[in-house]
Structures are given as C-alpha cells and as structure tokens.
Design an enzyme around this catalytic site. Structure first.
Site, PDB file in Angstrom:
ATOM      1  N   HIS A  67      10.855  -3.624   4.934  1.00  0.00           N
ATOM      2  CA  HIS A  67      10.799  -3.379   6.384  1.00  0.00           C
ATOM      3  C   HIS A  67       9.360  -3.455   6.879  1.00  0.00           C
ATOM      4  CE1 HIS A  67       9.668   0.613   5.000  1.00  0.00           C
ATOM      5  NE2 HIS A  67       9.297   0.908   6.235  1.00  0.00           N
ATOM      6  N   LYS A  72       4.215  -1.517  -1.639  1.00  0.00           N
ATOM      7  CA  LYS A  72       3.113  -0.790  -2.294  1.00  0.00           C
ATOM      8  C   LYS A  72       3.656   0.203  -3.297  1.00  0.00           C
ATOM      9  CE  LYS A  72      -1.329   0.251  -2.241  1.00  0.00           C
ATOM     10  NZ  LYS A  72      -1.266   0.177  -3.715  1.00  0.00           N
ATOM     11  N   LYS A 108       7.436  -0.410  -7.044  1.00  0.00           N
ATOM     12  CA  LYS A 108       6.949   0.235  -8.269  1.00  0.00           C
ATOM     13  C   LYS A 108       7.046  -0.746  -9.412  1.00  0.00           C
ATOM     14  CE  LYS A 108       5.600   4.478  -9.278  1.00  0.00           C
ATOM     15  NZ  LYS A 108       5.048   5.379  -8.263  1.00  0.00           N
TER      16      LYS A 108
END
Ligand code: GLU
Length: 473
Positions: A67, A72, A108
């Site tokens: 989105h 990150k 991740k």
C-alpha cells in the site's frame, strides 16, 4: 522461542489480533482481507561452498503490503527461521510502520543459519548471495524494498548488502537507500543502533506518565519507583535497560539464554554487560541471585517486564506466574493472544510490539531520508542556528547590561547535531503515537487493549492508503 508445534501459529496469531480489531472498523471484508494478506512471499535456496563441499541455504523475503513503497523490514539470521515466522514479522512491520506514520509497507527477510557456526567470510558470502538473489527478483532497492538489521544481523551485514547492491547498480544515485542500519562510515545515521531500545524506553515512560491508568494498577505515575526486568541483552534489550535506568527506573532483573540474575536493589546494566563479556555468562554477577532457568528470572517480583528476545515467550502456560503489571514488548510477538487475554483479565497492561519496538524502523526512515537527500541532518543549519542564537544572546546582553553564565550560553547557542535531531524525532514519534493509540482505546468502546486499539489505528490508516491508490472505490 517458537518450536515445531508452533511453526504455523505466529502468522495466524497476528491475523487473530488483526481480526479482533477489524470489528471496530467499518471497512468492507474484501479490503480487510487485502490488508491482512501477504502480497509476495519469495522463498529461495542457494548454495555456498563449505569445507570441501557445498551447503544449501534456505532463505526468504516477504513483502506483506504494497500500500506504500518501498516496503521495509529487517533480515533475521537464525536457525529457527521459517516461512510462517517471516510472514508474521512482515505483517507486523506493516502495522508498525502505520502506527508511527512511517510511509512504508511491511516486509521481512530470513536466512536459516546459526550464525555462530559460520566464519565471517562465510557470513559475508551468504549475505552477498542473499542480496544478489533479491536483486535478481527485484526484491530490493531504495524505492522497492529496504532491508535492515533484525535478530542475528547488524551493521556489518547491512554494509555487505549496501556494497553488493551498489556494485550491481552502478551510477544509481540513491543506491545507498537500499538498506538501513548501515555503519556511519557507510552513510548510516547516528542513533540508529540504539533506536529500538531508546524507543522502548520512551514508550514505557509515556505509558507510566498517565496517572489515571497507573492508579488502576495501584501505581504512582512516573518511572522513579518502577522495578523492571528485561529479557535479552542483545541490541534491543541492552539499550532498553540502559535508557530505562537513565530515565529513572531500577533494573532489578536481566535474563538471557544461559539463565537470569535478580537483585531487588538494582543492577548496573553496563557492569552486567561487561561481566557477561568477560565470563561468557550473565550468571554469578556479584550481589545478584542467579537462576539457571531463564524463565524463573522472568517470574521474579517487578512492576514492568520487557521481553526483548524472540516471539512466544509468554503463553497461557506461564503468564499467570508473571508478577509485573506492565509488559512492554521490545521483541516482536513475545505474547500469544491466549496469554494476552489472561494477562488483561488479571488487570495488566501490554504495550504492544507494533508500537513499543517501532523506534528502530522510525530511525531507519530517517536514515533512508538522509540517503535520498545526500546530506546529513543538521549540516545546513547547525552553524547558522548557533550564529543566530549567539546574536540574539549578545543583543539581549547589550540591552539588559547583564551577562549570561558561560555554561548557559553554551547550552542555548549550539545548533542541533544529527544525533540530537534523530533522538528528538524519535521521542516525538513515540509520544505522539502512544497518545493516538490510547485515544482510540478510550473512545472506541470494546477495544479493551492497547494492541487492539493500535491495530484499529493501523487498519484505518492502511485502508485510507488503499483508497487513495484507487485500489478500492
Ligand atoms: N528489524 C527491525 C524491526 O523489527 C527494524 C526494521 C527496519 O528498521 O526496517 O522493527
């Protein structure tokens, strides 16, 4: 620590927490499912040369939500890593970034190795090859997906990633923004290393400042009389303990793999750290009681407990033994939903991971901004501010005929350093977000925990982004 039986539970637990909160929002089911789902799960294997042969390494990168771009999140180096865990941690990153208004989606990575069994040269080979695999599939880049340190990785690994990415992308002006948590010499940012722990300390301080909430626990407001146990003396645990004691709390217990120590009169965190470094163990620290069973350490008398190691530390099996009234989640996912329900029933407060440990990604955001702007924070205005402050003081002295003390002049005149700007940005973020979450808890009937309230805020913010993207009408 996650065991095999729990292997597929962590992501389900995150979704369970999401669902408990989703009922307090007004978004259509399809949109909620889109927010909840992991957008891309990249599982790969690659060989490295070891001894006389080869070894195959299992690795993952999960981008949970697009989105916002880039996505990150850290890269975990651990032999316990599995796909479910990486998915859960990626999802938590999405909610975490939304909570602290960091404009990223969540991601991740995981590399399934026991770092202690590899030489530095092998770790470098693994990290560079992992990065190359991400580049091949377009899973890394300053505008795509930006890794960072996590359990088992640090500045050293981040510099290998940056170097590999820059080598493969010559001339890309913003290449250094492809990873955060880099050493200062490689355009990292001051304060990043301690940021997660510092953020945990701000979160706890903010929570205990609210007299009304503390009165319900039978506590006075403030950190001054609070006794804290910290689990984990890694980067997050060490800095959480260090800053909490700097802010006035007493660290009464510290727990690690090999056991735990407890001293009701307080422990000096740096001395314990040095003792562990010298002896190889936290145990037998002078003046403290030692417990060979680390869990026993967590069950000692205290007011606040900071799990800063791995997930699934508090379950329905041990939560009733915890004496603390506040759990501040420095780690990701340390409390299972079942344990949280019991702890809440017992009257305790949990400061949830997605807010409590968001200091790391917040300062990663500052590092990314620094890399994109190609200038250190404070560089342009530091001297200017110092000069204009000096002019102001000189003028006041001339007008009043009075002279300010030299130490006061020094304090007022100086411009802000990068470190001061980073810490102030982090402090402001943690204070603001705490009250945003608490406000939801107070105003949305039914949201019984800070976690549910935090999820409500996150979901609302992510839903708005999807609508702005035009993905949803
Ligand atoms: N691994 C850290 C976390 O779980 C930091 C992530 C980042 O800085 O991107 O929040």
């Amino acid at each position: 620590m996650a065991n095999l039986a729990d292997e597929n539970k962590f992501f389900a637990d995150v979704c369970k927490n999401f669902d408990s909160a989703a009922q307090f929002t007004n978004h259509p089911e399809g949109l909620l499912n889109q927010i909840k789902t992991c957008n891309s799960v990249y599982r790969f294997q690659f060989p490295i040369r070891r001894g006389n042969g080869f070894e195959v390494i299992d690795a993952w990168r999960v981008e949970h939500s697009h989105h916002m771009s880039p996505t990150k999140g850290g890269i975990r180096y651990s032999e316990m890593v599995n796909e479910d865990e990486v998915m859960a941690l990626a999802a938590l990153m999405t909610y975490k970034c939304a909570i602290v208004n960091v404009p990223f989606g969540g991601a991740k990575g995981g590399i399934k190795i026991n770092t202690k069994q590899y030489s530095v040269a092998e770790l470098e080979t693994i990290t560079r090859r992992y990065t190359t695999e991400l580049i091949k599939k377009n899973f890394i880049g300053p505008g795509i997906d930006v890794p960072a340190p996590d359990y088992g990785s640090g500045e050293r690994e981040m510099s290998w990633i940056a170097d590999t990415y820059m080598t493969m992308n010559p001339g890309q002006l913003d290449a250094l923004g492809c990873v955060t948590g880099k050493p200062i010499a490689l355009h990292g940012i001051r304060g990043r290393k301690e940021a997660t722990g510092r953020g945990v300390a701000y979160a706890v301080r903010e929570c205990v400042e609210v007299a009304e909430d503390m009165a319900k626990l039978g506590f006075k407001a403030g950190l001054g009389d609070k006794r804290v146990i910290v689990q984990g003396l890694g980067n997050v645990g060490y800095h959480s303990a260090k800053f909490l004691s700097e802010f006035g709390a007493t660290i009464v217990g510290l727990c690690e793999f090999e056991g735990a120590i407890y001293n009701p009169d307080g422990l000096n965190v740096d001395e314990v750290f040095a003792h562990r470094k010298n002896t190889g163990s936290i145990l037998d620290f002078p003046g403290a009681t030692s417990f060979k069973n680390s869990m026993e350490g967590l069950e000692q008398d205290c007011d606040i407990i900071v799990p800063a190691a791995l997930e699934n530390q508090f379950t329905e099996l041990n939560i009733r033994n915890i004496k603390a009234k506040i759990i501040a989640e420095g780690a990701n996912g340390p409390t299972t939903p079942e344990a949280e329900a019991i702890f809440t029933e017992m009257g305790g407060i949990i400061i949830p991971d997605m807010y409590c440990n968001a200091g790391g990604v917040t300062v990663s955001y500052f590092e990314w901004l620094k890399n994109l702007s190609h200038v250190a924070f404070g560089r342009m205005e530091n001297r200017y501010a110092a000069n204009s402050n000096a002019n102001l003081i000189n003028t006041l002295e001339n007008l009043t005929g009075k002279t300010i003390l030299p130490e006061h002049r020094l304090m007022i005149v100086k411009g802000a350093s990068e470190m001061e700007l980073v810490n102030s940005g982090l402090e402001d973020t943690m204070i603001h977000s705490y009250h945003e979450i608490r406000e939801t808890l107070m105003t949305k009937p039914g949201t019984k925990t800070l976690r549910t309230a935090a999820f409500v805020n996150s979901i609302d913010k992510i839903a708005v982004s999807y609508m702005n993207l035009g993905v949803w009408p």
